[in-house]
Write an enzyme that holds these catalytic residues in place. Structure first.
Site, short mmCIF file in Angstrom:
data_model
loop_
_atom_site.label_atom_id
_atom_site.label_comp_id
_atom_site.label_asym_id
_atom_site.label_seq_id
_atom_site.Cartn_x
_atom_site.Cartn_y
_atom_site.Cartn_z
N ILE A 59 0.83 -1.22 0.00
CA ILE A 59 0.00 0.00 0.00
C ILE A 59 0.86 1.26 0.00
N ALA A 81 -5.22 -3.66 5.29
CA ALA A 81 -3.78 -3.93 5.35
C ALA A 81 -3.14 -3.22 6.53
N GLU A 83 0.13 -3.95 9.87
CA GLU A 83 0.82 -4.82 10.84
C GLU A 83 -0.12 -4.86 12.03
N THR A 133 -9.42 -0.53 15.13
CA THR A 133 -9.45 -1.39 16.32
C THR A 133 -9.93 -0.64 17.56
N GLU A 135 -8.42 -0.86 20.26
CA GLU A 135 -7.23 -0.57 21.08
C GLU A 135 -6.85 0.90 21.06
N TYR A 159 1.57 -0.55 18.34
CA TYR A 159 0.53 -0.94 17.38
C TYR A 159 -0.67 0.00 17.48
N LYS A 163 -2.29 2.65 14.76
CA LYS A 163 -3.68 2.59 14.26
C LYS A 163 -4.41 3.89 14.59
N PRO A 214 1.12 -20.27 27.12
CA PRO A 214 1.70 -19.13 27.84
C PRO A 214 0.68 -18.03 28.14
N TYR A 216 -0.01 -14.50 29.79
CA TYR A 216 0.75 -13.34 30.24
C TYR A 216 0.24 -12.85 31.59
N ARG A 290 3.13 -8.84 29.16
CA ARG A 290 3.42 -7.95 28.03
C ARG A 290 3.68 -6.55 28.58
N PRO A 291 4.77 -5.88 28.17
CA PRO A 291 4.98 -4.50 28.66
C PRO A 291 3.82 -3.59 28.26
P1 NAD Z 1 -3.31 -9.75 9.69
O1 NAD Z 1 -1.99 -9.39 10.28
O2 NAD Z 1 -3.80 -11.14 9.80
O3 NAD Z 1 -3.33 -9.39 8.13
C1 NAD Z 1 -2.80 -8.20 7.62
C2 NAD Z 1 -2.69 -8.35 6.11
O4 NAD Z 1 -2.16 -7.13 5.59
C3 NAD Z 1 -1.73 -9.46 5.68
O5 NAD Z 1 -2.29 -10.22 4.64
C4 NAD Z 1 -0.50 -8.71 5.20
O6 NAD Z 1 0.21 -9.40 4.18
C5 NAD Z 1 -1.12 -7.43 4.68
N1 NAD Z 1 -0.17 -6.30 4.70
C6 NAD Z 1 0.64 -5.92 5.71
N2 NAD Z 1 1.38 -4.86 5.35
C7 NAD Z 1 1.00 -4.55 4.08
C8 NAD Z 1 1.37 -3.53 3.17
N3 NAD Z 1 2.31 -2.63 3.48
N4 NAD Z 1 0.76 -3.48 1.96
C9 NAD Z 1 -0.18 -4.41 1.62
N5 NAD Z 1 -0.56 -5.40 2.44
C10 NAD Z 1 0.02 -5.47 3.66
O7 NAD Z 1 -4.34 -8.73 10.32
P2 NAD Z 1 -5.87 -8.94 10.71
O8 NAD Z 1 -5.95 -9.48 12.07
O9 NAD Z 1 -6.56 -9.62 9.60
O10 NAD Z 1 -6.33 -7.40 10.78
C11 NAD Z 1 -6.80 -6.73 9.62
C12 NAD Z 1 -7.16 -5.30 9.99
O11 NAD Z 1 -8.16 -5.30 11.00
C13 NAD Z 1 -5.99 -4.51 10.56
O12 NAD Z 1 -6.08 -3.19 10.07
C14 NAD Z 1 -6.22 -4.54 12.06
O13 NAD Z 1 -5.67 -3.40 12.67
C15 NAD Z 1 -7.73 -4.55 12.12
N6 NAD Z 1 -8.31 -5.19 13.31
C16 NAD Z 1 -7.93 -6.45 13.68
C17 NAD Z 1 -8.56 -7.06 14.77
C18 NAD Z 1 -8.20 -8.47 15.20
O14 NAD Z 1 -8.70 -8.93 16.22
N7 NAD Z 1 -7.36 -9.20 14.47
C19 NAD Z 1 -9.55 -6.37 15.47
C20 NAD Z 1 -9.90 -5.07 15.07
C21 NAD Z 1 -9.29 -4.51 13.98
O1 DAU Z 2 -8.73 -5.46 20.32
C1 DAU Z 2 -8.50 -5.63 18.95
C2 DAU Z 2 -7.09 -6.13 18.74
O2 DAU Z 2 -7.08 -7.48 19.14
C3 DAU Z 2 -6.61 -5.99 17.30
O3 DAU Z 2 -6.54 -4.63 16.96
C4 DAU Z 2 -5.22 -6.63 17.14
O4 DAU Z 2 -4.83 -6.58 15.78
C5 DAU Z 2 -5.31 -8.07 17.59
O5 DAU Z 2 -4.03 -8.67 17.52
C6 DAU Z 2 -5.84 -8.15 19.01
O6 DAU Z 2 -4.89 -7.58 19.95
P1 DAU Z 2 -4.59 -8.28 21.35
O7 DAU Z 2 -3.28 -7.84 21.85
O8 DAU Z 2 -5.76 -8.14 22.27
O9 DAU Z 2 -4.57 -9.83 20.86
P2 DAU Z 2 -3.63 -11.06 21.24
O10 DAU Z 2 -4.27 -12.27 20.64
O11 DAU Z 2 -2.20 -10.81 20.94
O12 DAU Z 2 -3.78 -11.14 22.82
C7 DAU Z 2 -5.05 -11.27 23.44
C8 DAU Z 2 -4.81 -11.24 24.93
O13 DAU Z 2 -4.12 -12.44 25.31
C9 DAU Z 2 -3.96 -10.10 25.39
O14 DAU Z 2 -4.42 -9.63 26.65
C10 DAU Z 2 -2.56 -10.72 25.55
C11 DAU Z 2 -2.88 -12.14 25.94
N1 DAU Z 2 -1.90 -13.16 25.49
C12 DAU Z 2 -1.54 -13.18 24.17
C13 DAU Z 2 -0.63 -14.08 23.69
C14 DAU Z 2 -0.21 -14.09 22.24
C15 DAU Z 2 -1.40 -14.11 26.37
O15 DAU Z 2 -1.78 -14.12 27.57
N2 DAU Z 2 -0.51 -15.02 25.90
C16 DAU Z 2 -0.08 -15.05 24.60
O16 DAU Z 2 0.78 -15.90 24.25
#
Ligand code: NAD
Ligand code: DAU
Length: 353
Positions: A59, A81, A83, A133, A135, A159, A163, A214, A216, A290-291
């Site tokens: 992008i 798209a 991270e 998100t 967050e 992160y 966002k 694991p 946290y 997690r910090p």
């Molecule tokens: P993900 O990490 O699984 O997927 C991200 C995708 O973006 C990947 O396919 C990656 O290849 C692509 N990507 C990364 N950098 C790119 C770049 N520079 N150009 C083009 N493509 C790129 O993420 P996800 O969990 O599917 O999240 C998708 C979106 O939803 C994100 O914007 C995230 O912030 C948001 N979101 C996620 C959650 C969640 O719980 N996972 C919740 C709320 C919002």
């Molecule tokens: O709230 C929406 C967000 O949810 C999205 O924006 C993010 O992209 C998505 O990754 C997610 O973030 P979290 O940090 O909440 O998700 P994660 O799965 O990493 O962790 C969920 C909770 O579990 C969090 O409190 C940290 C904890 N955790 C996570 C991992 C990976 C553990 O206790 N152990 C672990 O190994």
């Protein structure tokens, strides 16, 4: 008519593209850089379907964006798209600034130029949908009301800060240039194609491999969990009917402590694929926190329900059962994503905990 989706090979993006094409004949151009999180296997069901055009690219590549917009003339852009993993943002924030902030900026500029050249109904109907998100709102006290759309922005991790920055850019491009945007802020998703660096899929794959689970800190951090298919239907609702310049929270009305999530996954695995070594919960291991770990997120999703009639279709019980079953029947997918750099990440994140 066509839509351009960014990040459509990731977890939520691929679910969105699959759902979209299951319900609509409108083609999707899917731009994804295929980082470690992007996986074309997620889209295997679309192979040979002309309604899905996959483009590998970044992008941040303005020339590529200009050419895609000129060639396909999408009526909407849905921007996933990013991270997305908080722990990775703590280990290396640079990629988050590059994609989530600079990448969104580059995309907004390309889309602004494309939209400015449209006219009539095509211009009026155009949408830029930014997927964000919960967050960005920061962390809640145990008894505080859930996040509404007017909650102050208080991001705490690299992160969430990246966002939040992208949300602000999208807002500014609407207010300053009139770009027709909508933004959704969603809680934690779970479901098929979830990369096993995140809590739920990590616990499933570790448990099946007999590895430690694991948790946290004390495991009492609270998240709101939403089945990914419900996030996709919420996005479709906002894209179709959301008011311009507005943000909509999307959530599952389902707050749970991490430890309870892990225990639920263990209990389902005990039922569906019992281990001869005993209950999976024996593998739960408390590790260094997690910090800056946010203690609680909770989403007030009344606005999207009031304005657009959206509510989640899955309960946590139905969604998590489907999810565990999906991982049990997709061992090949898991093995594939665990090859390559996955092991390096696991070593980097968990070795010192
Ligand atoms: P993900 O990490 O699984 O997927 C991200 C995708 O973006 C990947 O396919 C990656 O290849 C692509 N990507 C990364 N950098 C790119 C770049 N520079 N150009 C083009 N493509 C790129 O993420 P996800 O969990 O599917 O999240 C998708 C979106 O939803 C994100 O914007 C995230 O912030 C948001 N979101 C996620 C959650 C969640 O719980 N996972 C919740 C709320 C919002
Ligand atoms: O709230 C929406 C967000 O949810 C999205 O924006 C993010 O992209 C998505 O990754 C997610 O973030 P979290 O940090 O909440 O998700 P994660 O799965 O990493 O962790 C969920 C909770 O579990 C969090 O409190 C940290 C904890 N955790 C996570 C991992 C990976 C553990 O206790 N152990 C672990 O190994």
């Amino acid at each position: 008519m066509t839509i351009l989706v960014t990040g459509g090979a990731g977890f939520i993006g691929s679910n969105f593209v699959l759902d979209w094409l299951a319900q609509s004949a409108e083609p999707v151009v899917n731009l994804d850089a295929l980082t470690y999180a992007g996986n074309l296997q997620n889209l295997a069901a679309l192979q040979g379907k002309p309604a899905h055009v996959f483009v590998k690219g970044d992008i941040g590549d303005r020339a590529l964006l200009d050419s895609l917009l000129a060639t396909h003339r999408p009526r909407a852009v849905v921007h996933f798209a990013a991270e997305s993993h908080v722990d990775r943002s703590i280990h290396g924030p640079g990629a988050f600034m590059k994609t989530n902030v600079e990448g969104t900026f580059t995309l907004l500029e390309a889309v602004r130029q494309h939209w400015a050249a449209l006219d009539g109904d095509t211009k009026t109907a155009f949408r830029f949908h930014h997927v964000s998100t919960d967050e960005v709102y920061g962390s809640l006290a145990p008894d505080a009301p859930a996040f509404t759309e007017t909650h102050p922005y208080e991001p705490n991790s690299p992160y969430s800060a990246s966002k939040a920055a992208s949300d602000h850019l999208v807002r500014a491009w609407h207010h300053t240039y009139g770009l027709p945007v909508v933004t959704t802020n969603c809680s934690n998703n779970y479901g098929p194609f979830h990369f096993p660096e995140k809590l739920i899929p990590l616990m499933i794959v570790n448990a099946l491999a007999g590895k430690p689970l694991p948790v946290y800190g004390d495991g009492q951090q609270i998240r709101d969990w939403l089945y990914v298919g419900d996030h996709c239907s919420g996005i479709r609702a906002v894209l179709a009917g959301g008011r311009l310049g507005e943000t909509y929270n999307i959530g599952g009305w389902n707050e749970k402590a991490n430890l309870d999530i892990v225990k639920t996954v263990c209990a389902l695995l005990d039922e569906l694929q019992p281990s001869a070594a005993g209950p999976y919960a024996r593998l739960i291991t408390y590790v260094t926190d997690r910090p800056g770990h946010d203690r609680r997120y909770a989403i007030d999703a009344r606005k999207i329900e009031r304005e657009l009639g959206w509510r989640p279709a899955e309960t946590f019980e139905t969604g998590i059962r489907k999810t565990v079953q999906w991982y049990l029947s997709h061992g090949d997918w898991v093995a594939n994503v665990q090859s390559g750099g996955y092991k390096d990440w696991v070593a980097a994140n968990y070795a010192a905990r």
